[in-house]
Design an enzyme around this catalytic site. Structure first.
Site, mmCIF file in Angstrom:
data_model
loop_
_atom_site.group_PDB
_atom_site.id
_atom_site.type_symbol
_atom_site.label_atom_id
_atom_site.label_comp_id
_atom_site.label_asym_id
_atom_site.label_seq_id
_atom_site.Cartn_x
_atom_site.Cartn_y
_atom_site.Cartn_z
ATOM 1 N N ASP A 148 0.876 -1.191 0.000
ATOM 2 C CA ASP A 148 0.000 0.000 0.000
ATOM 3 C C ASP A 148 0.901 1.226 0.000
ATOM 4 O O ASP A 148 1.019 1.944 0.988
ATOM 5 C CB ASP A 148 -0.934 -0.005 1.210
ATOM 6 C CG ASP A 148 -1.866 1.209 1.198
ATOM 7 O OD1 ASP A 148 -1.945 1.895 0.160
ATOM 8 O OD2 ASP A 148 -2.502 1.489 2.231
ATOM 9 N N ILE A 149 1.554 1.428 -1.132
ATOM 10 C CA ILE A 149 2.571 2.467 -1.230
ATOM 11 C C ILE A 149 1.932 3.754 -1.757
ATOM 12 O O ILE A 149 1.425 3.800 -2.882
ATOM 13 C CB ILE A 149 3.723 2.009 -2.161
ATOM 14 C CG1 ILE A 149 4.256 0.634 -1.711
ATOM 15 C CG2 ILE A 149 4.829 3.057 -2.195
ATOM 16 C CD1 ILE A 149 4.676 0.553 -0.254
ATOM 17 N N GLU A 150 1.932 4.792 -0.905
ATOM 18 C CA GLU A 150 1.246 6.032 -1.278
ATOM 19 C C GLU A 150 2.172 7.238 -1.261
ATOM 20 O O GLU A 150 1.750 8.351 -1.565
ATOM 21 C CB GLU A 150 0.047 6.252 -0.328
ATOM 22 C CG GLU A 150 -0.859 5.022 -0.299
ATOM 23 C CD GLU A 150 -2.230 5.265 0.336
ATOM 24 O OE1 GLU A 150 -2.565 6.423 0.608
ATOM 25 O OE2 GLU A 150 -2.948 4.267 0.534
ATOM 26 N N SER A 151 3.425 7.035 -0.852
ATOM 27 C CA SER A 151 4.385 8.144 -0.846
ATOM 28 C C SER A 151 5.797 7.565 -0.896
ATOM 29 O O SER A 151 5.971 6.349 -0.897
ATOM 30 C CB SER A 151 4.208 8.986 0.427
ATOM 31 O OG SER A 151 4.485 8.194 1.564
#
Ligand SMILES: *[C@@H]1O[C@H](CO)[C@@H](O)[C@H](O)[C@H]1NC(C)=O
Length: 296
Positions: A148-151
């Protein structure tokens, strides 16, 4: 002619049952609110096939990998090892328990291919089938890793997927899942998904108005869904949704709209796998999963 039809009728009926029973599964995020019940209680509901533990929120580029389970337990004082029995309980119920890495609030990035290799080894030793003197969740062996890579940038998550996936050869399969944003391709995990190594992909159809459902209009969501199902190799794509209106900035779909307008459209796709919800806490407030379960 008539007798022939009769001979084949039971087989055709059987075939049609298999062809049209496209039952999906529900995937849930657990971990970011202490008031959402224990992990074992979450699995005991029978509503979920996957629980994503949210999150390993710090890792890479020299950071000390750090689990954050909010009010559930304190990993700093080694206070989360009691979760081990909850994890094996979930697995005994057929629920896959996945370590979700990243999330909306963490500090993480991967600096190099070697950094990815070391992170994969750390995750293997501390959460999967490897060994470490201080496993944060004790002895239980998790089923896989969720991206869940968001940054923090998109670099080297393809390497991480490759290294993690290779550990499957040591015995128990390491499932790889991901939670990209709905605009296709995803800026952070797009390249990792191109490896074709992911088993389940729950696309976040929220906080992104251009690819969301909005008041009766399924077109934007369906257009994005078609890009996702055509564009990535993963065979199981999930519709990721907030479980309550205040669980996200936008994108909540009332259960009646979901079951009557959205799911019938997505279920035409062979890659439809089910629905992902953020999160167990919000699902408890609204009863969303129970309301949609028989239609997923
Ligand atoms: C789950 O964990 C809690 C503590 O976090 C513990 O009290 C409970 O007995 C565990 N349940 C199972 C089924 O392992």
């Amino acid at each position: 002619m008539a007798s022939r039809m009769n001979i084949w009728a039971p087989f055709l009926l059987l075939a049609s049952v298999f062809t049209f029973s496209n039952a999906g599964k529900i995937s849930i995020y657990w971990g970011q609110n202490g008031n959402e019940g224990t992990l074992a209680e979450t699995c005991a509901t029978g509503d979920y096939s996957f629980v994503n533990l949210a999150f390993l929120s710090s890792f890479g580029a020299g950071r000390n990998p750090q689990l954050n389970l909010a009010g559930h337990c304190d990993p700093y004082s080694n206070g989360c090892t009691g979760l081990s029995s909850n994890i094996t309980f979930c697995q005994s119920k057929g629920v896959k328990v996945i370590l979700s890495i990243g999330g909306g609030a963490g500090a993480y990035s991967i600096a190099s291919q070697d950094d990815a290799k070391q992170l994969a080894q750390y995750i293997w030793n501390n959460y999967l089938g490897g060994q470490s003197p201080k496993r944060p969740l004790g002895d239980a062996v998790l089923d896989g890793v969720d991206f869940d890579i968001e940054s923090g940038g998109p670099d080297h998550y393809d390497d991480l997927a490759t290294y993690l996936s290779a550990y499957s050869a040591k015995g128990k399969k390491v499932y790889l899942t991901a939670a990209p944003q709905c605009p296709y391709p995803d800026a952070m995990v797009g390249k990792a998904l191109d490896t074709g190594l992911f088993d389940y992909v729950w696309v976040q159809f929220y906080n992104n108005p251009p690819c969301q459902y909005s008041s009766g209009q399924v077109t934007n969501l369906d257009d994005a869904w078609k890009q996702w199902t055509a564009g990535i190799k993963a065979k199981n794509i999930f519709l990721g949704l907030p479980a309550a209106p205040d669980a996200a900035g936008s994108g909540f779909i009332p259960t009646g709209d979901l079951t009557s307008k959205v799911l019938p459209v997505l279920k035409r796709s062979k890659k439809y796998g089910g629905v992902m919800l953020w999160s167990k806490y919000y699902d408890d407030q609204t009863g969303y999963s129970k309301a949609i379960k028989s239609d997923v």
